[in-house]
Design an enzyme around this catalytic site. Structure first.
Site, short mmCIF file in Angstrom:
data_model
loop_
_atom_site.label_atom_id
_atom_site.label_comp_id
_atom_site.label_asym_id
_atom_site.label_seq_id
_atom_site.Cartn_x
_atom_site.Cartn_y
_atom_site.Cartn_z
N HIS A 375 39.25 133.03 54.75
CA HIS A 375 39.67 131.91 55.59
C HIS A 375 38.90 131.89 56.90
O HIS A 375 38.79 132.90 57.58
CB HIS A 375 41.17 132.00 55.89
N HIS A 376 38.35 130.71 57.21
CA HIS A 376 37.64 130.48 58.48
C HIS A 376 38.14 129.21 59.12
O HIS A 376 37.76 128.12 58.72
CB HIS A 376 36.13 130.32 58.23
N HIS A 455 38.88 122.37 54.35
CA HIS A 455 39.99 121.60 54.89
C HIS A 455 39.52 120.86 56.14
O HIS A 455 38.57 121.28 56.80
CB HIS A 455 41.19 122.49 55.19
N GLU A 456 40.19 119.74 56.43
CA GLU A 456 39.67 118.80 57.44
C GLU A 456 38.20 118.54 57.16
O GLU A 456 37.33 118.74 58.00
CB GLU A 456 39.88 119.33 58.86
N GLU A 480 51.49 120.63 53.88
CA GLU A 480 51.91 121.16 55.19
C GLU A 480 52.65 120.12 56.02
O GLU A 480 53.47 120.47 56.87
CB GLU A 480 50.71 121.73 55.97
#
Lengths: 674, 674
Positions: A375-376, A455-456, A480
């Site tokens: 995850h980043h 994501h985004e 979410e």
């Protein structure tokens, strides 16, 4: 994975025309769709079944350094070809994709200008794509300041549109609106709409590379014009004098469900450029994530820090016990302790918090056959991320991490970069700079056999075909929003996504919340589905990676329903949308890629309804045990979301099933081959 | 005309502050409005009656050549003053305007940058304005690439907005929408809305000079951000290193009608720069116009050409007989015979069609006391217009023409210019280039004592105070939409305009159509008012010049009703909005500037309603004959639009009148002083 191509050019014609006004037409292989190019004002129009669907619409570009490509250009040459080929996906909704289309390539030249340009049209039975190919125009720098491409609809008041606003706070995380077309101002693509005739269309683009995203701006009633997302300095696209655009695409279908059974976007992308991608692994993952959204854990350090070595090992145990492939851990690296969403420079992608031992958890996972999902979160500060990217990916690769979820949450919706003069720039996430950044992250990851789940993100335009390690992305309101309330995703949301956002490609929606009314919230502020609908999402919302999103302890309360999540695959031999109306309901059937089992997912909006589904998608003459997870008699998302019936039935392709869907309910079925 | 100023600075304080975070507040003279500036993140917020109306909202700019004006700047100095003065208008809704406000001027500096900048706030009892004053920043060229000014509303779902979409096909000629605030994407100003508390606000700007228009972009729920209209090359505003912005304005009122009785926009503009403007003449005009919109005449040459010498003389006779001041003639000059709206270069502004004798008609008019009203349709090709402007204005001036209606109809909604490299540019009509063009036209006309009535204009921002020859403009859907149908202006339209478009200034709506169902169109496709409502428009929709828009022969059918149009003045000693709700109904009373007579106009949307109006606006102790033009018992815009009752009544300020308004009806009253 095999790559399998059969290229069948049936005929090819190259013709030279005089410089007087001319029109050229091309039809789809079945003859239903016809496109006509007219060079007198540089316009195109489209007919479907002989009826106009796109009225004469302008083409062209304006440049900073040169006169426009617009009317004044004349057709000088054209060629035609027909293609009927198939190719195989390493993963996807189906293994084999058929690419059958007619192509028209037209060269146009302006009498007072040296360089010509080319328009390339590809007409499929389910829609069309066209793009501009502009060779070197004799300038070292050619800035696009406007794209003139239009999509003109003739009856905007009687046309229904399903859309999210374009530009602005633009993570695409907005509720889809249902309005008359003339109420649209500016919309992202895919932009889906229904003509008064009942014909459904969706405008989008394919293969968005080194260009700005096309937003649709309704300049006047019914005239949707390409509005390319600008750089911070206002230029739309920066080129060195030549460019090829993404494909401008129009899906066309007699019914809503026809939009779903289309490979148009993939067919307009280039083949796999990565070679052997057997290291790209579809699968399911659990993760340290939902607790943070609920507020019971934190991304940042402290007593509620979620990303600890101990928590991660417990999640690895949970995944191993249930056959899941990975465990996502968010909040493992330093930077989360302040207002990170205002300043992404705080993130360090190689420094774990002291209570997270990267080596220990990945080694532990290896003993259990469970991978850590990396995850980043960048907060959209791409200068900071790009400076650390090589080291960050190297670190994960060294520890066997083969998939990373990246995040670009950014206050104000714009990414941050520090330019060559040290000035902070804010860039739209769908402008040319970010389009290039997202792909850079994917190709850098590919060098290390890492897949990226953005994501985004920039919207999907089918680049998974070319870069199969771009394994999924978000790009719409996901689960979410159901944790935060105000408002959560309404019942229609997941009946809207397949016809809109998901026409572009897979979405990491993160389904599978079982504690639907957590946290003591009232009936409105929680997951607005039944339990059976949460299961159906795994079949309906395609992604090669699917999260098992809830906390492990919440699955303990519904072990029988949980069995479906354990069973359902994420990679398919084939898929069919069977029924549906935009924002109302949808039914998908898919065949497991690694067995003869089939799966079905059906869901509805707030309207309870009973659907009858013919099982003729099953292979004839074979018998299946249908393991059915459906809403109970009293099920209702508001009052009895947990009322679920799980039952078995022996079926064949000759049977039909009646699916009673509760308000915001669903049905999930495994057809186990006997 | 006298210019009359009393400047009363009650106190002034200059203070220096430390560089730590600081806040400063300023209130309106009555203490009801309070604004607080906080330099910790460079935000401001506004309270009304102690309740927040604007939540903390960002301020600032991004530049191409320099770091942003944004957080990081600290207050270094401030000063305060209070003003209570009045000034006089050469023409207007009222002769004397009161300007009472408290001013706060704040200097801010960034510790790492040389040049400071100033924020200037003016708080009135009916709202506020603020602007940025950015002195030379040490660069020869400073391009603004974004304005960061926000207006944050806290409850976008419960806030009602009345608005038209911003940008796009942007002649402002759109129907106003009534939606929840969160459904707005991008809107033009004036942008009017109502908070859940019932407080009404309108965001706009004042004194738009050498800058781009501010469009409001809803970046996320409730956050309206300034979105400056860009040049064709994407730059928002081009400066030479220093600039002063227009005033960002927020009108605030307890009720809808409170927005109407405000001189905020005028008070924020600079005083008259033209000196003696006695040559600027309010008045009424007829014209060769409506026949073209109906299709019975043409702008271009041929058998139906409207602008002939003979027709013009007949109109001059009509005007003279009825006491009107001017006759507008459209289509008099060459250029109208092709697709002029695609290419404004065709227009020649000094060459009449052969059947139009400019010298003859102006000489004939002079004998009758009727002026020719000039006309220049530019089709938005400003290079062509500017090249001919001096000669065109000289020609009109030579023939005694003292008012010109200019037009900027342009296909696609953008103006055309040919740049210094010969490249055709398309510019938004509310970008910096066109803002400057429109004002250039006004100042060039002023040199020749000519007034300008701009159609397809830049929005009004109160510049009539500084340049009183900018006598009116269009900038919204006018009467001509009722000629074309599909759809005409609905009944609510003229009940919407006063609360939206007309907060910015006068509008040349061109009222007074008496043949309401012309052309055999069905009930929906015609003027959607009663006859009495057409009369009421002359009082409700303020403009110093008002058209008598219908064909002369159509007035013959209703001579008694026509009397009101002959009587009603267009210049006022004072005006009061008495009642109203946005888009529903409105009542205005105005006193004639040249007599003791008062006039009242009331109108309603499709909802018939009966209003009771106290006459306490009349001077006490005086008796008036009320000449009442009201809807008859069976009046209804669909079925009996001509049912009108004309009656007289003797009244004083102690009386009330009951006004029965039909569906889309109205009342017009002349209170004749005895």
């Amino acid at each position: 994975m095999r790559l399998f191509y059969t290229l069948c050019p049936l005929f090819a014609v190259i013709t030279s025309l005089s410089l007087s006004a001319a029109t050229l037409s091309v039809t789809s292989p079945d003859g239903n769709i016809a496109l006509t190019l007219d060079d007198s004002n540089l316009t195109y129009q489209v007919q479907f079944h002989g009826q106009p669907v796109i009225a004469p619409s302008k083409l062209g570009f304006r440049f900073l350094q040169l006169p426009a490509i617009a009317s004044g250009y004349k057709i000088t040459q054209h060629s035609r070809s027909s293609v009927n080929q198939s190719w195989q996906q390493p993963w996807g909704e189906r293994e084999t994709v058929v690419d059958q289309h007619n192509e028209l390539t037209v060269t146009l030249k302006h009498p007072q200008r040296k360089a010509p340009f080319t328009l390339r049209f590809k007409l499929f039975n389910d829609g069309l794509g066209f793009r501009y190919e502009v060779p070197q125009q004799g300038v070292a720098k050619l800035d696009i300041i406007d794209e003139l491409t239009e999509f003109r609809l003739s009856d905007s008041k009687q046309t229904t549109a399903w859309w999210i606003p374009g530009r602005g706070w633009n993570r695409y995380e907005m509720l889809y609106r249902t309005t008359a077309l003339n109420e649209v101002d500016r919309a992202h693509t895919p932009f889906t709409f229904k003509l008064p005739s009942g014909v459904h269309l969706s405008i989008h683009e394919a293969a968005l590379v080194d260009f700005a995203a096309m937003v649709l701006d309704q300049q006047r009633d019914g005239v949707l014009k390409s509005d390319l997302t600008p750089w911070s300095d206002g230029i739309r696209v920066k080129t060195n004098g030549s460019f090829t655009t993404p494909w401008r695409t129009i899906q066309i279908a007699d019914s809503a469900v026809g939009l779903l059974n289309s490979d148009l976007i993939l067919n307009l992308n280039e083949p796999n450029k990565l070679g052997d991608v057997s290291w790209v692994k579809p699968g399911k993952y659990a993760g340290i994530w939902w607790g943070m959204h609920l507020g019971s854990q934190t991304w940042g350090s402290g007593p509620k820090h979620g990303a600890t070595t101990a928590n991660t090992k417990a999640y690895i145990d949970f995944a191993a016990q249930n056959g899941f492939d990975g465990v996502l851990v968010e909040g493992w690296n330093t930077g989360w302790d302040g207002e990170w969403f205002l300043n992404g420079e705080v993130f360090n992608f190689t420094t774990p918090y002291p209570d997270f031992d990267l080596a220990a958890v990945t080694a532990y996972g290896a003993t259990k056959g469970v991978k850590l999902v990396g995850h980043h979160e960048t907060s959209g500060h791409i200068s900071n991320y790009e400076a650390q990217m090589a080291a960050a990916y190297d670190l994960y690769a060294k520890h066997g991490v083969s998939q990373i979820k990246t995040g670009y949450v950014a206050d104000g919706g714009q990414a941050t970069r520090i330019d060559e003069n040290g000035i902070e720039r804010k860039e739209w996430h769908d402008g040319q700079l970010m389009v290039n950044h997202y792909l850079y992250s994917v190709t850098e990851a590919a060098k290390r056999q890492i897949s990226i789940n953005t994501h985004e993100p920039i919207k999907d335009t089918g680049l998974r075909r070319t870069y199969p390690n771009w394994i999924s992305r978000e790009g719409a309101r996901g689960q979410e929003y159901n944790a935060w309330g105000s408002p959560p995703n309404p019942p229609e949301h997941t009946a809207m996504l397949p016809f809109t956002r998901m026409l572009s490609g897979p979405m990491d929606y993160t389904p599978g919340i079982f504690n639907l009314a957590y946290n003591g919230l009232d009936a409105e502020n929680r997951v607005q589905t039944t339990l059976a609908k949460e299961l159906a999402l795994y079949v309906v919302l395609y992604s090669p990676i699917q999260m098992v999103a809830d906390l492990p302890e919440h699955y303990d309360a519904h072990p029988k329903a949980f069995q479906f999540i354990k069973d359902v695959p994420t990679d398919w031999a084939q898929s069919q949308a069977l029924q549906g109306e935009v924002g109302d309901f949808v039914v998908f059937a898919r065949q497991d890629k690694h067995s003869n089992d089939w799966y079905l997912g059906a869901l509805t909006d707030e309207q309870a309804r009973t659907l009858t589904v013919k099982l003729d998608f099953l292979p004839a003459g074979k018998r299946f045990t249908a393991q059915i997870y459906r809403d109970g008699k009293n099920a209702d998302w508001r009052t009895q979301p947990y009322d679920i019936i799980i039952e078995q039935q022996s079926v064949t392709a000759n049977d039909s099933l009646t699916l009673p869907l509760a308000s915001s309910g669903g049905t999930a079925i495994r057809f186990k081959a006997l």
